[in-house]
Design a protein around this motif. Sequence first.
Motif, PDB file in Angstrom:
ATOM      1  N   SER A  81       0.592  -0.879  -0.210  1.00 39.40           N
ATOM      2  CA  SER A  81       0.308  -0.251   0.427  1.00 39.40           C
ATOM      3  C   SER A  81       1.179   1.066   0.526  1.00 39.40           C
ATOM      4  O   SER A  81       0.333   2.483  -0.606  1.00 39.40           O
ATOM      5  CB  SER A  81      -0.986  -0.080   0.978  1.00 39.40           C
ATOM      6  OG  SER A  81      -1.537   1.254   1.387  1.00 39.40           O
ATOM      7  N   ARG A  82       2.243   1.413   0.973  1.00 38.83           N
ATOM      8  CA  ARG A  82       3.016   2.334   1.215  1.00 38.83           C
ATOM      9  C   ARG A  82       3.350   2.894  -0.471  1.00 38.83           C
ATOM     10  O   ARG A  82       3.899   3.923  -0.914  1.00 38.83           O
ATOM     11  CB  ARG A  82       4.277   2.158   1.895  1.00 38.83           C
ATOM     12  CG  ARG A  82       4.853   3.313   2.422  1.00 38.83           C
ATOM     13  CD  ARG A  82       5.824   2.503   2.990  1.00 38.83           C
ATOM     14  NE  ARG A  82       6.402   3.788   3.445  1.00 38.83           N
ATOM     15  CZ  ARG A  82       6.499   5.150   4.338  1.00 38.83           C
ATOM     16  NH1 ARG A  82       5.738   4.987   5.292  1.00 38.83           N
ATOM     17  NH2 ARG A  82       7.258   5.726   4.171  1.00 38.83           N
ATOM     18  N   ALA A 131       4.968  13.806 -11.258  1.00 40.21           N
ATOM     19  CA  ALA A 131       5.776  14.050 -12.622  1.00 40.21           C
ATOM     20  C   ALA A 131       5.064  14.460 -13.592  1.00 40.21           C
ATOM     21  O   ALA A 131       5.588  15.692 -14.956  1.00 40.21           O
ATOM     22  CB  ALA A 131       6.559  12.035 -13.499  1.00 40.21           C
ATOM     23  N   ILE A 132       3.669  14.406 -13.172  1.00 44.27           N
ATOM     24  CA  ILE A 132       2.470  14.963 -15.081  1.00 44.27           C
ATOM     25  C   ILE A 132       2.371  16.532 -14.532  1.00 44.27           C
ATOM     26  O   ILE A 132       2.485  17.169 -15.506  1.00 44.27           O
ATOM     27  CB  ILE A 132       1.482  14.129 -14.259  1.00 44.27           C
ATOM     28  CG1 ILE A 132       1.349  12.953 -15.016  1.00 44.27           C
ATOM     29  CG2 ILE A 132      -0.078  14.976 -15.144  1.00 44.27           C
ATOM     30  CD1 ILE A 132       0.076  12.333 -14.846  1.00 44.27           C
ATOM     31  N   MET A 174      -6.198  17.660  -9.329  1.00 48.90           N
ATOM     32  CA  MET A 174      -7.865  17.102  -8.904  1.00 48.90           C
ATOM     33  C   MET A 174      -8.136  15.473  -9.598  1.00 48.90           C
ATOM     34  O   MET A 174      -8.523  14.582  -9.412  1.00 48.90           O
ATOM     35  CB  MET A 174      -8.535  17.854  -9.648  1.00 48.90           C
ATOM     36  CG  MET A 174     -10.595  17.759 -10.141  1.00 48.90           C
ATOM     37  SD  MET A 174     -11.294  17.544  -8.214  1.00 48.90           S
ATOM     38  CE  MET A 174     -12.269  17.444  -8.533  1.00 48.90           C
ATOM     39  N   PHE A 175      -7.464  15.165 -10.926  1.00 53.65           N
ATOM     40  CA  PHE A 175      -7.943  14.128 -11.373  1.00 53.65           C
ATOM     41  C   PHE A 175      -6.270  12.599 -11.216  1.00 53.65           C
ATOM     42  O   PHE A 175      -6.391  11.605 -10.809  1.00 53.65           O
ATOM     43  CB  PHE A 175      -7.503  13.632 -12.654  1.00 53.65           C
ATOM     44  CG  PHE A 175      -7.772  15.152 -13.299  1.00 53.65           C
ATOM     45  CD1 PHE A 175     -10.272  14.501 -13.582  1.00 53.65           C
ATOM     46  CD2 PHE A 175      -8.028  15.786 -14.101  1.00 53.65           C
ATOM     47  CE1 PHE A 175     -10.214  14.849 -14.590  1.00 53.65           C
ATOM     48  CE2 PHE A 175      -9.477  16.747 -15.040  1.00 53.65           C
ATOM     49  CZ  PHE A 175     -10.298  16.262 -14.749  1.00 53.65           C
ATOM     50  N   MET A 176      -5.544  13.038 -10.445  1.00 55.71           N
ATOM     51  CA  MET A 176      -4.075  12.389  -9.824  1.00 55.71           C
ATOM     52  C   MET A 176      -4.643  12.081  -8.045  1.00 55.71           C
ATOM     53  O   MET A 176      -3.598  11.370  -8.183  1.00 55.71           O
ATOM     54  CB  MET A 176      -3.315  12.585 -10.521  1.00 55.71           C
ATOM     55  CG  MET A 176      -2.356  12.860 -12.179  1.00 55.71           C
ATOM     56  SD  MET A 176      -3.260  11.418 -13.005  1.00 55.71           S
ATOM     57  CE  MET A 176      -1.358  10.900 -11.692  1.00 55.71           C
ATOM     58  N   ASN A 177      -5.207  12.817  -7.735  1.00 54.23           N
ATOM     59  CA  ASN A 177      -5.001  12.445  -6.853  1.00 54.23           C
ATOM     60  C   ASN A 177      -6.904  12.209  -5.702  1.00 54.23           C
ATOM     61  O   ASN A 177      -6.796  14.202  -5.439  1.00 54.23           O
ATOM     62  CB  ASN A 177      -4.034  13.672  -5.939  1.00 54.23           C
ATOM     63  CG  ASN A 177      -3.694  13.325  -3.758  1.00 54.23           C
ATOM     64  OD1 ASN A 177      -4.741  13.595  -3.641  1.00 54.23           O
ATOM     65  ND2 ASN A 177      -2.597  12.943  -3.663  1.00 54.23           N
ATOM     66  N   GLN A 228       3.141   5.884  -2.585  1.00 53.44           N
ATOM     67  CA  GLN A 228       4.472   6.692  -3.282  1.00 53.44           C
ATOM     68  C   GLN A 228       4.506   6.529  -4.192  1.00 53.44           C
ATOM     69  O   GLN A 228       5.108   7.810  -5.692  1.00 53.44           O
ATOM     70  CB  GLN A 228       6.004   5.891  -3.292  1.00 53.44           C
ATOM     71  CG  GLN A 228       5.809   5.659  -1.394  1.00 53.44           C
ATOM     72  CD  GLN A 228       6.501   4.861  -0.643  1.00 53.44           C
ATOM     73  OE1 GLN A 228       7.549   4.080  -1.835  1.00 53.44           O
ATOM     74  NE2 GLN A 228       7.454   5.107   0.367  1.00 53.44           N
ATOM     75  N   MET A 229       3.717   5.869  -5.824  1.00 51.31           N
ATOM     76  CA  MET A 229       3.869   5.905  -7.152  1.00 51.31           C
ATOM     77  C   MET A 229       3.018   6.602  -7.697  1.00 51.31           C
ATOM     78  O   MET A 229       3.763   7.223  -8.793  1.00 51.31           O
ATOM     79  CB  MET A 229       3.435   4.152  -7.331  1.00 51.31           C
ATOM     80  CG  MET A 229       5.250   3.414  -7.561  1.00 51.31           C
ATOM     81  SD  MET A 229       6.337   4.026  -8.112  1.00 51.31           S
ATOM     82  CE  MET A 229       5.997   4.648  -9.791  1.00 51.31           C
ATOM     83  N   LYS A 230       2.099   6.330  -6.480  1.00 57.37           N
ATOM     84  CA  LYS A 230       0.786   7.765  -7.032  1.00 57.37           C
ATOM     85  C   LYS A 230       1.098   9.857  -7.073  1.00 57.37           C
ATOM     86  O   LYS A 230       1.335  10.542  -7.188  1.00 57.37           O
ATOM     87  CB  LYS A 230      -0.706   7.768  -6.393  1.00 57.37           C
ATOM     88  CG  LYS A 230      -1.130   6.624  -6.866  1.00 57.37           C
ATOM     89  CD  LYS A 230      -2.283   6.327  -5.976  1.00 57.37           C
ATOM     90  CE  LYS A 230      -3.357   5.302  -6.335  1.00 57.37           C
ATOM     91  NZ  LYS A 230      -5.096   5.060  -5.030  1.00 57.37           N
TER      92      LYS A 230
END
Length: 351
Positions: free
Chosen positions: A234-235, A247-248, A299-302, A239-241
């Motif tokens: 999960s961690r 990065a975006i 908004m879209f990534m988190n 982290q990757m998210k």
Amino acid sequence: MTNVTSGINYTSTEGEHSTWQGISVIYGTAMFFVLTIGFLGNVISIIILRYRVHRKKIITPLMLNLAVSDILITVLVYPVMFLTHMLGQPLQAGSLRCMWSSFANGASGMTSIATLVAMSGIMYHVLKQPLRRPYIKPRNMNFLVAATWLSGILANLPPLIGWSRAVPGKAGFSCAPEWTTSDPWAISYIIFLVCFGFFTPLFLIGNYHYLIYRLIGDTRVPLEGSLNHIMRVSRQKSQMKLVRMTAISIAAFLISWLPYTAVSIAALIRGRHVLTSGEAEIPELMAKASVIYNPFVYMFMNGAYRASFWELFSGNKEVRTNLHPTTNSAEGRVSSENSGTVNKSYEETAL
């Protein structure tokens, strides 16, 4: 300082004047949307990032710094440019408006890219820590934020004190350092600006992200089925998210500024503008539009940011709670306890 106008002769012929007016209307319309969306989006970001669930995140001060930088440029610079050209008053080299336009645009852009470098470095530093709850001293974070502004301001001061100068762009809608100069002393500043303000940050960002992906890929995961395994997986996912979201944001900023940088470098090499007046405003508008992207990326990534957004506009404080529903069954209680631990791990590493 010699007083020169931009690349268009505004009084030469009626046809050229009409062309400039047409470009001015298009430019003004685009700037109006950039102003409106950029200001509102970043104000909303600041409100959301001040929520308790976001305040405790390590990377939040730098995200706030990006939002503040974008708001300042939309409030202090873009409206002046917008009104100036709606009134048909092109900028003049050596004027206070021209020098302010060049300095504020450059300082804000370099502050933003320095903040993105700091975000990349902070993420790498945090991921290296073996602690369940990584920590950075507030004093160190404040120093980083101050350093981003100091670098942006100092790098754009020289044209104000005689090292190069600020001149209008090809269509005269905004000012920038004189990219077409043949003076070796002024060229040295342009080379410094490009290296220090673009290529060096780009190298650092790329290097940090390479180290981040390598670090995450090399992290050992405990045996499958154990609670430690669930927490670690999960961690790593959270982290990757966060890494992908950052990065975006970086990619959006670089894509916005890359055409302007490329055109400016080409003008420096050739000693003249390489685009027509209308064409030259496309990369300039792309660079200015960089102020609108971050709120949409968040908004879209988190998920946490998105939940706070709906909570802000719906007034329903249960929106975020409903993301992790509970159950009354015995099996559900065990699952809830495990998910609670996992969710805590998520909160410690997410945005």
